[in-house]
Design a protein around this motif. Sequence first.
Motif, short mmCIF file in Angstrom:
data_model
loop_
_atom_site.label_atom_id
_atom_site.label_comp_id
_atom_site.label_asym_id
_atom_site.label_seq_id
_atom_site.Cartn_x
_atom_site.Cartn_y
_atom_site.Cartn_z
N MET A 170 0.82 -1.20 0.00
CA MET A 170 0.00 0.00 0.00
C MET A 170 0.86 1.26 0.00
O MET A 170 0.58 2.22 -0.72
N LEU A 171 1.93 1.26 0.81
CA LEU A 171 2.79 2.43 0.88
C LEU A 171 3.46 2.68 -0.48
O LEU A 171 3.57 3.83 -0.92
N GLU A 172 3.89 1.61 -1.14
CA GLU A 172 4.53 1.78 -2.44
C GLU A 172 3.54 2.32 -3.48
O GLU A 172 3.91 3.14 -4.33
N LYS A 173 2.28 1.91 -3.39
CA LYS A 173 1.27 2.46 -4.30
C LYS A 173 1.00 3.93 -4.00
O LYS A 173 0.82 4.74 -4.92
N ILE A 174 0.97 4.27 -2.72
CA ILE A 174 0.78 5.68 -2.34
C ILE A 174 1.95 6.52 -2.83
O ILE A 174 1.77 7.63 -3.35
N ALA A 175 3.16 5.97 -2.69
CA ALA A 175 4.37 6.70 -3.11
C ALA A 175 4.54 6.71 -4.62
O ALA A 175 5.25 7.56 -5.17
N GLY A 176 3.93 5.73 -5.30
CA GLY A 176 4.14 5.61 -6.75
C GLY A 176 5.54 5.13 -7.08
O GLY A 176 6.08 5.42 -8.15
N ALA A 177 6.13 4.40 -6.15
CA ALA A 177 7.50 3.89 -6.35
C ALA A 177 7.72 2.69 -5.44
O ALA A 177 7.05 2.55 -4.41
N GLN A 178 8.65 1.84 -5.83
CA GLN A 178 8.96 0.66 -5.03
C GLN A 178 10.22 0.88 -4.22
O GLN A 178 11.18 1.50 -4.70
N PHE A 179 10.21 0.37 -2.99
CA PHE A 179 11.42 0.40 -2.18
C PHE A 179 12.34 -0.73 -2.62
O PHE A 179 11.88 -1.74 -3.17
N PRO A 180 13.64 -0.58 -2.42
CA PRO A 180 14.58 -1.60 -2.89
C PRO A 180 14.28 -2.98 -2.30
O PRO A 180 13.80 -3.09 -1.17
N GLU A 181 14.56 -4.01 -3.08
CA GLU A 181 14.33 -5.37 -2.61
C GLU A 181 15.19 -5.69 -1.39
O GLU A 181 14.86 -6.58 -0.61
N SER A 182 16.30 -4.97 -1.22
CA SER A 182 17.17 -5.20 -0.07
C SER A 182 16.53 -4.75 1.24
O SER A 182 16.96 -5.14 2.32
N PHE A 183 15.47 -3.95 1.16
CA PHE A 183 14.76 -3.51 2.35
C PHE A 183 13.78 -4.59 2.78
O PHE A 183 12.99 -5.08 1.98
#
Length: 218
Positions: A170-183
């Motif tokens: 949900m946060l990534e959709k709100i941000a319109g971006a993906q966090f790194p897979e390493s996170f």
Amino acid sequence: MDLFSRSWAALRTAVAGLADDDLARPSGCAGWLVRDLVCHLIIDAQDVLITLVTPADEEPTRDELTYWEVSDEPPTGEDPLDALTVRLAAAYGEPWLLKFHLDDVGSAAGRAAELADPSARVRTRDQVLTVAAYLSTYVMEWTLHHLDLVAQLPSVAGPPAEGLAASREMLEKIAGAQFPESFSDADALLVGTGRRAPTEAERAALGPLAARVPFVLR
């Protein structure tokens, strides 16, 4: 609906298992002790109960993503409503009273959610959502506050993995971006919502997204 129930049950179970001294420890919410956070959860549970019995006839105006107001300024704990929560928490006096009230009201909120029609429409914050969308916002709410609860209590179990994954999505959709897979999911939420600053390595991994965090959800 099931994820709401699992996330809420896990958070209430974590609170129920806290020692009295744990309630006096700092939480992950700026300016709040764990007891203040627990008091906030009681208010949240009351909001769930109120909203689920506040039907609306109009078409939905928000969903589980657009429900949130997004800011780049993390809370300081100095907001008047935040300060009121601190005073309310202190008024309980005995820690067991605070935990009892959360169990009492929280159980009722959980039952109300299970009985609600997912397709029904409800009103909250001058907006209309379906019940399913409204309860999905609380998956994020419960997950983030579960992380806040255990911030200084490493021996207390954290939020369920499925709640973390759904909240990150949900946060990534709100941000319109993906966090790194390493996170990890937890680190994406903590850094992404401003609950902690990224390390140098995390900032490098974020790339251009580093200039946009945090996404503070209100």
